[in-house]
Motif scaffolding. Structure first.
Motif, PDB file in Angstrom:
ATOM      1  N   ASP A  83       0.816  -1.226   0.000  1.00 22.29           N
ATOM      2  CA  ASP A  83       0.000   0.000   0.000  1.00 22.29           C
ATOM      3  C   ASP A  83       0.846   1.271   0.000  1.00 22.29           C
ATOM      4  O   ASP A  83       0.322   2.375   0.031  1.00 22.29           O
ATOM      5  N   GLY A  84       2.187   1.134  -0.038  1.00 22.85           N
ATOM      6  CA  GLY A  84       3.080   2.284  -0.076  1.00 22.85           C
ATOM      7  C   GLY A  84       3.599   2.695   1.293  1.00 22.85           C
ATOM      8  O   GLY A  84       4.514   3.508   1.377  1.00 22.85           O
ATOM      9  N   SER A  85       3.041   2.145   2.355  1.00 22.73           N
ATOM     10  CA  SER A  85       3.544   2.452   3.697  1.00 22.73           C
ATOM     11  C   SER A  85       4.810   1.629   3.964  1.00 22.73           C
ATOM     12  O   SER A  85       5.148   0.726   3.208  1.00 22.73           O
ATOM     13  N   TYR A  86       5.493   1.965   5.038  1.00 19.44           N
ATOM     14  CA  TYR A  86       6.710   1.253   5.419  1.00 19.44           C
ATOM     15  C   TYR A  86       6.565   0.671   6.813  1.00 19.44           C
ATOM     16  O   TYR A  86       5.925   1.255   7.675  1.00 19.44           O
ATOM     17  N   ARG A  87       7.173  -0.500   7.012  1.00 18.60           N
ATOM     18  CA  ARG A  87       7.229  -1.150   8.323  1.00 18.60           C
ATOM     19  C   ARG A  87       8.683  -1.123   8.784  1.00 18.60           C
ATOM     20  O   ARG A  87       9.559  -0.697   8.049  1.00 18.60           O
ATOM     21  N   TRP A  88       8.974  -1.641   9.965  1.00 18.52           N
ATOM     22  CA  TRP A  88      10.329  -1.508  10.504  1.00 18.52           C
ATOM     23  C   TRP A  88      11.328  -2.556  10.025  1.00 18.52           C
ATOM     24  O   TRP A  88      12.527  -2.372  10.147  1.00 18.52           O
ATOM     25  N   ASN A  89      10.854  -3.669   9.472  1.00 20.40           N
ATOM     26  CA  ASN A  89      11.764  -4.709   8.983  1.00 20.40           C
ATOM     27  C   ASN A  89      11.093  -5.411   7.808  1.00 20.40           C
ATOM     28  O   ASN A  89       9.897  -5.668   7.848  1.00 20.40           O
ATOM     29  N   PRO A  90      11.866  -5.740   6.775  1.00 20.53           N
ATOM     30  CA  PRO A  90      11.262  -6.382   5.608  1.00 20.53           C
ATOM     31  C   PRO A  90      10.605  -7.731   5.887  1.00 20.53           C
ATOM     32  O   PRO A  90       9.602  -8.066   5.282  1.00 20.53           O
ATOM     33  N   TYR A 103       7.236   5.257  10.345  1.00 22.64           N
ATOM     34  CA  TYR A 103       8.188   4.502   9.534  1.00 22.64           C
ATOM     35  C   TYR A 103       8.206   5.000   8.091  1.00 22.64           C
ATOM     36  O   TYR A 103       9.251   5.069   7.458  1.00 22.64           O
ATOM     37  N   THR A 104       7.038   5.355   7.572  1.00 24.08           N
ATOM     38  CA  THR A 104       6.944   5.830   6.188  1.00 24.08           C
ATOM     39  C   THR A 104       7.684   7.148   6.020  1.00 24.08           C
ATOM     40  O   THR A 104       8.504   7.310   5.110  1.00 24.08           O
TER      41      THR A 104
END
Length: 121
Positions: A83-90, A103-104
């Motif tokens: 969705d284009g957001s970021y989390r802290w670890n892949p 995070y984003t």
């Protein structure tokens, strides 16, 4: 403390011990982990987007090159959700590893620090 030095146009008298400490926290995936890791050395699942950003900031303020720059960028890119957001670890399947505005925003700032273009949303 480093930000205070930077704001007053000064630099650490002996930055090498700090740089060495930060470099020891880099995991194989390019991300950086917190010192509180219990495994003796950073592992990929412990790398955190925010710790990575702090490491980049410290290295930049100490005028030290960013090691494994391509892997750092790949780590940050890997934290991106569909969705284009970021989390802290892949890949870590731990609580709180979900897309978040903090995070984003951080990821976008870190791309700028690396001189990378963030992906299109």
């Amino acid at each position: 403390m480093l930000q205070g030095l930077s704001a007053s146009h000064r630099s650490p008298a002996d930055p090498q011990p700090l740089v060495d400490y930060v470099l020891r926290r880099q995991a194989n995936n390019g991300g950086f982990a917190d010192e509180r890791s219990g495994n003796g050395g950073p592992v990929d699942a412990e790398a955190h987007l925010l710790h990575t950003g702090r490491a980049l900031t410290v290295l930049q303020m100490c005028k030290s090159p960013i090691p494994n720059r391509d892997r750092v960028a790949a780590f940050i890119h890997g934290c991106r959700n569909r969705d284009g957001s970021y989390r802290w670890n892949p890949r870590a399947s731990l609580p709180g590893n979900v897309g978040d505005v903090l995070y984003t925003g951080a990821a976008l700032h870190f791309f700028k620090t690396l001189g990378e273009q963030p992906p299109e949303v």
